[in-house]
Design an enzyme around this catalytic site. Sequence first.
Site, PDB file in Angstrom:
ATOM      1  CG  HIS A   1       2.181  -2.453   6.425  1.00 55.86           C
ATOM      2  ND1 HIS A   1       2.596  -3.679   6.315  1.00 55.86           N
ATOM      3  CD2 HIS A   1       0.940  -2.852   5.402  1.00 55.86           C
ATOM      4  CE1 HIS A   1       1.963  -4.043   5.019  1.00 55.86           C
ATOM      5  NE2 HIS A   1       1.248  -3.522   4.600  1.00 55.86           N
TER       6      HIS A   1
ATOM      7  CG  HIS B   1      -2.446  -0.741   0.958  1.00 59.49           C
ATOM      8  ND1 HIS B   1      -2.304  -2.136   0.978  1.00 59.49           N
ATOM      9  CD2 HIS B   1      -3.162  -0.114   0.959  1.00 59.49           C
ATOM     10  CE1 HIS B   1      -3.315  -2.387   0.697  1.00 59.49           C
ATOM     11  NE2 HIS B   1      -3.748  -1.393   0.706  1.00 59.49           N
TER      12      HIS B   1
END
Length: 432
Positions: A246, A199
């Site tokens: 993340h 992303h």
Amino acid sequence: MANDIGARFVRMCNYLQDPSLVARFQRICGVKGTFPERAPAEQSAPELDHRGPRRRVPGSGVGNGAAAGDAPNGMQGDSSAGPEGTAGASEDTVRAKPLRRNSLTGDVGQEFLIHNKFLFYLFTFGTELGNEMFFIIFFPFVLWNVDPLVSRRLIVVWAWNLFVGQSTKDMVRWSRPASPPVVKVEVFYNSEYSMPSTHAMTGTAIPFCLFMLTYGRWEYPFLFGLSVALSWSILVCVSRVYMGMHSVLEVITGFLYTLLILAVLQPFLERIDTFYMMGNYAPLVILVSHVGFGLVAFSLDSWSTSRGDTAQGLGTAAGVALATYLNYQLGLLEDYPLSSLPLILPPLSAALVVRSVLRFLVGVAVLLVTRMGMKAVTIPFLCQVYGLPLDDVRGARQLMRVELPYRYIVYSVVGFSCVTVVPLLFSLLYLG
């Protein structure tokens, strides 16, 4: 001296990789988990060191039943306290669940508490800038209403950047941040490995490549373009930490990794685009390269949603490239002539807005119907070819012989339709 610098670098990386750093950031932003209270024996036990490489455990870190309940996904008006000491929660506190579940992994997520709704909506928007639906909207809009050349080259960068990022994930094989302490605000990609953040990679590649492709071709201030690209990238990167998907290290690595990829790929974009239009063997090279790299991605590790995303990106890029070749050969390419450069934004008028909106709505409707129709046909067809039960789509799509051709067929047709079929439809509807 060198050893000291190396040791400091390792300590810094361990700190940035620590899931407790993600959890602290989430608490600052008003996200709190509803994890079950640990027994006294567990509370006295030392916490595990989650830093460094972690093995993936599909579906780990999310609850399925008691905590989640049967409530629908999304935010719910409920200020009741959770077990993390939120008894004094304000009226603005809401109980929420991940917005999307993954139909292929079965992850539904665990409830959490939102104390800052503005940041929740802001970072939800930010993370959507790296999801499939955004690209189905963004690339066609630029192609149909702004600049076809820029859109084609953006798709090239997006597809190869996605391939490199997802393949790196499957080689490094770090799992998602541990939960607890991290709250999984999103679970859709929880079964994938996490290093680097793709992303963050796409959220950096698209705005910065858009800036590099348009500055000088279109007239606008340099600082304006750079500010938009940087703000876009930062929003996507920070949103991945907020979502609990993340660590800070993985996001920073994704950002820097993309800058390196752009530095290598940018000088070749014009040559690639020209070859796709004029190369004698362009269709063959397009098919072999995109399918070949998809096979490489599928051979790196066991099944995860990242393999499908890679094939989806490469399939879309292949369809767009084949359509570009066909359009050029048939004289249907709608690029601006060199004599018109630099381009100037046209004055905003009601007619321009209505035309652009109509083109966008008609075009996206065609793409969505195309995607839906191709999905409905392709999966049953592949299941019949390989003798697989039609009532177990989840299991069938975890097989390379089904998932790879399914993604390529569906999204190459979508990409081809975007560049060739939809513009022809615009001409028939006098929207050209």
